[in-house]
Design an enzyme around this catalytic site. Structure first.
Site, PDB file in Angstrom:
ATOM      1  N   TYR A  53      -3.169  -1.706  10.291  1.00  0.00           N
ATOM      2  CA  TYR A  53      -3.328  -2.232   9.192  1.00  0.00           C
ATOM      3  C   TYR A  53      -1.817  -1.799   8.027  1.00  0.00           C
ATOM      4  O   TYR A  53      -1.163  -2.824   7.588  1.00  0.00           O
ATOM      5  CB  TYR A  53      -4.523  -1.922   8.511  1.00  0.00           C
ATOM      6  CG  TYR A  53      -4.318  -1.941   6.922  1.00  0.00           C
ATOM      7  CD1 TYR A  53      -4.131  -3.474   6.218  1.00  0.00           C
ATOM      8  CD2 TYR A  53      -4.352  -0.898   6.113  1.00  0.00           C
ATOM      9  CE1 TYR A  53      -4.246  -3.295   5.037  1.00  0.00           C
ATOM     10  CE2 TYR A  53      -4.163  -1.079   4.826  1.00  0.00           C
ATOM     11  CZ  TYR A  53      -4.161  -2.333   4.252  1.00  0.00           C
ATOM     12  OH  TYR A  53      -3.859  -2.226   2.819  1.00  0.00           O
ATOM     13  N   HIS A  54      -1.720  -0.652   7.671  1.00  0.00           N
ATOM     14  CA  HIS A  54      -0.758  -0.197   7.058  1.00  0.00           C
ATOM     15  C   HIS A  54       0.686  -0.436   7.655  1.00  0.00           C
ATOM     16  O   HIS A  54       1.483  -1.294   6.731  1.00  0.00           O
ATOM     17  CB  HIS A  54      -0.701   1.290   6.799  1.00  0.00           C
ATOM     18  CG  HIS A  54      -1.964   1.953   6.104  1.00  0.00           C
ATOM     19  ND1 HIS A  54      -3.133   2.499   6.713  1.00  0.00           N
ATOM     20  CD2 HIS A  54      -2.003   1.964   4.680  1.00  0.00           C
ATOM     21  CE1 HIS A  54      -4.026   2.980   5.638  1.00  0.00           C
ATOM     22  NE2 HIS A  54      -3.285   2.725   4.470  1.00  0.00           N
ATOM     23  N   LYS A 101       1.781  -3.830   6.317  1.00  0.00           N
ATOM     24  CA  LYS A 101       2.273  -4.177   5.024  1.00  0.00           C
ATOM     25  C   LYS A 101       3.531  -3.773   5.032  1.00  0.00           C
ATOM     26  O   LYS A 101       4.156  -4.105   4.269  1.00  0.00           O
ATOM     27  CB  LYS A 101       1.403  -3.206   4.085  1.00  0.00           C
ATOM     28  CG  LYS A 101       0.015  -3.432   4.007  1.00  0.00           C
ATOM     29  CD  LYS A 101      -0.375  -4.167   2.823  1.00  0.00           C
ATOM     30  CE  LYS A 101      -1.788  -4.516   2.616  1.00  0.00           C
ATOM     31  NZ  LYS A 101      -2.147  -5.227   1.287  1.00  0.00           N
ATOM     32  N   THR A 156       0.805  -1.173   0.376  1.00  0.00           N
ATOM     33  CA  THR A 156      -0.040   0.195  -0.049  1.00  0.00           C
ATOM     34  C   THR A 156       0.907   1.346  -0.100  1.00  0.00           C
ATOM     35  O   THR A 156       2.102   1.347   0.799  1.00  0.00           O
ATOM     36  CB  THR A 156      -0.831   0.202   1.435  1.00  0.00           C
ATOM     37  OG1 THR A 156      -1.465   1.254   1.377  1.00  0.00           O
ATOM     38  CG2 THR A 156      -0.317  -0.432   2.491  1.00  0.00           C
ATOM     39  N   SER A 205      -1.689   3.472  10.412  1.00  0.00           N
ATOM     40  CA  SER A 205      -2.510   2.730  10.945  1.00  0.00           C
ATOM     41  C   SER A 205      -1.807   1.360  11.331  1.00  0.00           C
ATOM     42  O   SER A 205      -0.827   1.189  10.614  1.00  0.00           O
ATOM     43  CB  SER A 205      -3.895   2.324  10.149  1.00  0.00           C
ATOM     44  OG  SER A 205      -3.598   1.396   9.223  1.00  0.00           O
TER      45      SER A 205
END
Ligand code: USQ
Length: 384
Positions: free
Chosen positions: A181-182, A185, A144, A179
């Site tokens: 989530y990021h 990644k 991302t 975040s």
């Protein structure tokens, strides 16, 4: 090519599977339905009901004649994943099998833990399945743009050359995500880079911006084949959310000042990029990184575009700035290099008024399915 798609039930996984099968590839998809379960738990169901994978594959086969093989399983289970690799020996694997929602990853301990476990363990198991059973296989990993965050310098395409006291070295571009989530990644990229430089696997890591779009060429065959289009605060990305808000008569929810800039991409271009990358693999021992978006906008620019098009369609669209539930810069520098995919001959589909009108007309068709209770943000980036 023999292609395995991890996360084949998702917004991007399913349309990719159909597109690749239509173009003659031998496609297998795996999914554990994690997103479906989270959507039910959080009241974040998509605009249209999506049949489960076996059913969708049957519908697609009966209409198009193309088969997609379906495996329901959890990629964090190494026994399951390695058995599939041993049997299939894919030439390429597309890894979409991640919990994709930044807000979900910020709800509480359990959601953060689930996101971390799913995302990191899937990537780790995939790397090992490739090394043990298909060492030539090209891993195409969806990363991302959010890995980089919004630094006050130009963002390069994955790597940066640093000169220090007369010596030079090329490093992964610094990553500082906004975040959990990021951040998973970022951890994925680090894992991949470790195994690339140590064991010589072959990887393309795609730093993708927010995706928008209601449908794809194959999905047009039958509405039951549509990508799972979310407009809720958990899974909906900003353009898709604004389209639904415009149709529902809810003022567009601009978070804070709305000067947050991101690089956006049409769902059809995601498929195009992944296919281009698959057809042009990197050599073994290379981690190739592309910044996967086609144009950048601020949230305010998107809101203005959608309200202009909506108003031309007599929708009476309003824009409203609301308190930003996230911790992010609301005004920042953003200059990103993204010519790698264009050099592979990507032909972008830009966010024109015509494209927005087409998407809005589709949403209007399903207006009676919109639940406006799903629109306002429920998750704040502050600890509970
Ligand atoms: N935003 C609003 N109003 C809304 C929703 C979002 O102003 O109603 C703002 C956000 O604050 C943010 C921007 O729009 O500044 C983009 O938000 P988003 O929800 O569209 O995207 P994000 O949460 O960052 O995540 C999405 C996908 C994720 C992907 C990422 C790419 O869910 O899987 O990795 O886009 S990127 O944003 O480049 O990191």
């Amino acid at each position: 090519m023999r292609v395995l798609i991890l996360g084949g039930d998702g917004y991007l996984g399913w349309p990719t599977a159909m597109a690749f099968a239509s173009r003659g590839h031998d496609v297998t998809v795996i999914d554990n339905y994690l997103r479906r379960k989270i959507a039910v738990e959080t009241g974040s169901e998509a605009l249209l009901p999506n049949p489960e994978l076996f059913k969708r594959a049957d519908i697609f086969h009966s209409i198009s004649g193309h088969r997609i093989r379906v495996e329901i399983g959890d990629c964090t289970d190494y026994g399951m994943l390695s058995a599939i690799f041993k049997d299939l020996r894919p030439e390429a694997v597309v890894h979409y099998a991640e919990q994709p929602s930044a807000p979900y990853s910020m709800i509480n301990y359990d959601c953060a833990r689930k996101t971390l476990n799913n995302n990191i363990n899937t990537t780790f198991n995939l790397i090992w399945a490739v090394m043990e059973h298909a060492p030539e296989c090209h891993i195409i990993k969806l990363g991302t743009m959010g890995e980089y965050g919004t630094p006050n310098i130009d963002i390069e395409e994955g790597w940066i050359e640093i000169e220090r006291n007369g010596r030079k070295e090329t490093f992964l571009y610094p990553r500082q995500a906004g975040s959990l989530y990021h951040t998973t990644k970022v951890l994925d990229t680090d894992l991949l880079w470790f195994y690339v430089r140590t064991y010589g696997i072959r990887v393309t890591d795609l730093m993708q911006g927010p995706v928008y779009g209601v449908s794809t060429e194959e999905a047009e065959l039958d509405e039951r084949l549509f990508p799972n289009f979310h407009y809720d605060d958990i899974f909906g990305t900003v353009v898709n959310r604004f389209l639904v808000q415009a149709v529902a008569g809810v003022p567009l929810t601009v978070y804070g000042k709305g000067e947050q800039i991101r690089g956006y991409i049409n769902i059809n271009d995601t498929i195009q990029c992944v296919e281009l990358v698959m057809k042009n693999p990197p050599k073994k021992g290379e981690l190739r990184i592309f910044n996967q978006f086609t144009e950048k906008f601020s949230v305010n620019e998107i809101a203005e575009k959608i309200s202009r098009v909506g108003n031309q369609m007599k929708l009476n669209v309003k824009i409203m700035s609301i308190e930003n539930p996230r911790k992010e810069k609301e005004e920042h520098y953003y200059n990103v290099r993204h010519d790698g995919l264009l050099k592979l001959s990507l032909k972008p589909a830009y966010m024109t008024d015509e494209v927005l009108r087409g998407m809005m007309s589709k949403v209007i068709k399903y207006k009676n399915r919109i639940d406006i209770g799903k629109i306002m943000p429920r998750v704040s980036w502050r600890a509970a």
